[in-house]
Design a protein around this motif. Structure first.
Motif, mmCIF file in Angstrom:
data_model
loop_
_atom_site.group_PDB
_atom_site.id
_atom_site.type_symbol
_atom_site.label_atom_id
_atom_site.label_comp_id
_atom_site.label_asym_id
_atom_site.label_seq_id
_atom_site.Cartn_x
_atom_site.Cartn_y
_atom_site.Cartn_z
ATOM 1 N N LEU A 109 4.813 124.429 42.217
ATOM 2 C CA LEU A 109 4.941 123.837 43.546
ATOM 3 C C LEU A 109 5.825 122.602 43.430
ATOM 4 O O LEU A 109 5.688 121.816 42.492
ATOM 5 C CB LEU A 109 3.573 123.469 44.117
ATOM 6 N N CYS A 110 6.709 122.428 44.392
ATOM 7 C CA CYS A 110 7.687 121.342 44.317
ATOM 8 C C CYS A 110 7.924 120.794 45.716
ATOM 9 O O CYS A 110 8.048 121.556 46.682
ATOM 10 C CB CYS A 110 8.997 121.870 43.717
ATOM 11 N N VAL A 111 8.013 119.482 45.815
ATOM 12 C CA VAL A 111 8.337 118.837 47.094
ATOM 13 C C VAL A 111 9.846 118.618 47.166
ATOM 14 O O VAL A 111 10.468 118.160 46.207
ATOM 15 C CB VAL A 111 7.590 117.493 47.221
ATOM 16 N N ALA A 112 10.415 118.953 48.326
ATOM 17 C CA ALA A 112 11.858 118.772 48.542
ATOM 18 C C ALA A 112 12.093 118.161 49.916
ATOM 19 O O ALA A 112 11.373 118.488 50.874
ATOM 20 C CB ALA A 112 12.584 120.117 48.459
ATOM 21 N N PRO A 113 13.082 117.290 50.050
ATOM 22 C CA PRO A 113 13.458 116.837 51.394
ATOM 23 C C PRO A 113 13.869 118.046 52.244
ATOM 24 O O PRO A 113 14.623 118.905 51.777
ATOM 25 C CB PRO A 113 14.648 115.911 51.137
ATOM 26 N N VAL A 114 13.363 118.117 53.456
ATOM 27 C CA VAL A 114 13.714 119.237 54.328
ATOM 28 C C VAL A 114 15.217 119.333 54.503
ATOM 29 O O VAL A 114 15.791 120.428 54.559
ATOM 30 C CB VAL A 114 13.008 119.085 55.694
ATOM 31 N N ALA A 115 15.882 118.184 54.547
ATOM 32 C CA ALA A 115 17.335 118.161 54.750
ATOM 33 C C ALA A 115 18.100 118.773 53.585
ATOM 34 O O ALA A 115 19.287 119.077 53.717
ATOM 35 C CB ALA A 115 17.804 116.734 54.985
ATOM 36 N N GLN A 116 17.435 118.948 52.439
ATOM 37 C CA GLN A 116 18.073 119.552 51.273
ATOM 38 C C GLN A 116 17.604 120.989 51.033
ATOM 39 O O GLN A 116 17.900 121.571 49.992
ATOM 40 C CB GLN A 116 17.806 118.689 50.034
ATOM 41 N N TYR A 151 26.445 124.497 43.941
ATOM 42 C CA TYR A 151 27.160 124.532 45.218
ATOM 43 C C TYR A 151 27.217 123.153 45.865
ATOM 44 O O TYR A 151 28.252 122.758 46.424
ATOM 45 C CB TYR A 151 26.540 125.579 46.159
ATOM 46 N N PHE A 152 26.133 122.391 45.826
ATOM 47 C CA PHE A 152 26.177 121.010 46.317
ATOM 48 C C PHE A 152 27.214 120.208 45.536
ATOM 49 O O PHE A 152 28.003 119.457 46.111
ATOM 50 C CB PHE A 152 24.802 120.348 46.176
ATOM 51 N N ARG A 155 22.721 113.369 41.639
ATOM 52 C CA ARG A 155 21.254 113.242 41.607
ATOM 53 C C ARG A 155 20.721 111.965 42.250
ATOM 54 O O ARG A 155 19.747 112.026 43.022
ATOM 55 C CB ARG A 155 20.782 113.352 40.154
ATOM 56 N N PRO A 156 21.296 110.781 41.992
ATOM 57 C CA PRO A 156 20.708 109.569 42.567
ATOM 58 C C PRO A 156 21.146 109.263 43.999
ATOM 59 O O PRO A 156 20.694 108.274 44.574
ATOM 60 C CB PRO A 156 21.191 108.474 41.607
ATOM 61 N N ALA A 205 20.282 111.316 52.877
ATOM 62 C CA ALA A 205 21.231 111.447 53.987
ATOM 63 C C ALA A 205 22.574 111.969 53.498
ATOM 64 O O ALA A 205 23.232 112.766 54.189
ATOM 65 C CB ALA A 205 21.405 110.101 54.690
ATOM 66 N N PHE A 206 22.999 111.535 52.329
ATOM 67 C CA PHE A 206 24.274 112.004 51.772
ATOM 68 C C PHE A 206 24.187 113.491 51.435
ATOM 69 O O PHE A 206 25.074 114.278 51.773
ATOM 70 C CB PHE A 206 24.602 111.196 50.517
ATOM 71 N N LYS A 207 23.098 113.885 50.785
ATOM 72 C CA LYS A 207 22.931 115.288 50.411
ATOM 73 C C LYS A 207 22.726 116.169 51.647
ATOM 74 O O LYS A 207 23.112 117.345 51.654
ATOM 75 C CB LYS A 207 21.762 115.435 49.435
#
Length: 328
Positions: A100-107, A127-128, A268-269, A273-275
């Protein structure tokens, strides 16, 4: 949940299966039940102790996952056109080597039509990275020539396909004839075996002495001076890794006379918002190409998660062509 953790810094054998608490999705986040996750060079560096996760990120390695949304910020999911139960792949700053992993919805991005989770897990990191550096930062244009160092790597096979899909001429370097042939089969116009050929001379010959417009470089070190030599006027060199070392000397006179740009970035850092902007561009301009067959995942090996040490050893051997993916 089960996870693959770094028990201590060192060789691949330091990776081990462990029990970890299930992470909790916060504001703007989704909890993904991971079925597959990709292996990337930064994971290897983190395991060796050379690439710590950014502040706030999980100490577990893993930058890309694919699976099903199990929970999350309902408003953020709705605004992104996603919902609990949807199949997605996601770019994360850490924590991907887990069930299980948490990810920003925007990513998070929908799994492209026609792809399974293994294929989807191979996509986000490369791809990013390629979109951000080749198209946003280096501004590759149709009709220009792109030189990709390490064309058979995960980054390389992605850059070949995107470069061709958007109208560029693509030249790659690779370390064997087998890898060169694999790059040509993916659409590269020319492949240079850097172990038997000088990529500077070859690149100049292939461009009638004009040089290439954009170089995607994962080596740095003494490659930089040679790359400056084979850039065309107004050429752009983008450095995304330093496998050849952090120090570089080059002819600054050529930079002045040819109006060259030498730049670089780590993804990565960077903030969410940028991603998110990259994710939006990929969803609009790239993701439909999978259904059209214009681009495809390139996967070298699929292994069970418990074999993470073997996957890292394979990556360090540089014998793979394309991505390495692990599954639960």
């Amino acid at each position: 949940m089960k996870a693959i953790e770094i028990s201590s810094f060192g060789a691949p054998e330091v990776l081990r299966v462990a029990e970890r608490p299930v992470p909790v999705a916060g504001e703007g986040e989704a909890l993904i039940r991971v079925s597959a996750f990709g292996i990337n060079r930064p994971d290897v560096l983190q395991r060796a102790g050379f690439y710590p996760p950014p502040p706030g990120a999980s100490d577990l390695p893993g930058l890309e996952v694919a699976g099903v949304i199990e929970a999350g910020d309902a408003q953020a999911l709705a605004e992104a056109g996603l919902a609990v139960g949807d199949r997605v792949c996601a770019l994360v700053a850490g924590g991907g080597y887990a069930q299980l992993c948490v990810a920003p919805v925007a990513q998070c991005l929908p799994v492209p039509e026609g792809l399974d989770d293994v294929a989807a897990a191979s996509l986000p990191e490369t791809y990013f990275t390629v979109w951000s550096n080749v198209f946003d930062r280096a501004r590759l244009q149709p009709g220009e020539t792109l030189l990709i160092q390490g064309g058979s790597s995960g980054i390389g096979v992605t850059a070949i396909q995107l470069g061709k899909a958007f109208g560029a001429r693509v030249i790659v370097t690779a370390g064997s004839e087998e890898k060169c042939q694999a790059c040509l089969a993916l659409g590269a116009d020319h492949a240079i075996n850097y172990k038997s050929q000088d990529f500077v001379e070859e690149a100049k010959a292939l461009t009638d002495g004009q040089g290439v417009n954009v170089i995607l470089d994962m080596v740095a070190g003494d490659y930089v001076a040679r790359e400056v030599e084979c850039l065309a006027e107004d050429g752009r060199l983008v450095i995304i890794a330093v496998q050849g070392g952090v120090n570089a000397g080059f002819n600054a006179g050529l930079v002045l006379r040819r109006r060259l740009v030498i730049t670089g970035a780590t993804l990565r850092p960077r903030p969410v918002a940028f991603k998110a902007q990259i994710a939006s561009a990929l969803r609009e301009k790239v993701w439909p190409m999978f259904a059209d067959g214009k681009i495809k995942p390139v996967i070298h090996s699929v292994m069970p998660a418990a074999d993470a040490d073997k996957a890292h050893a394979l990556m360090e051997s540089n014998k793979h062509i394309g991505k390495i993916v692990l599954t639960w």
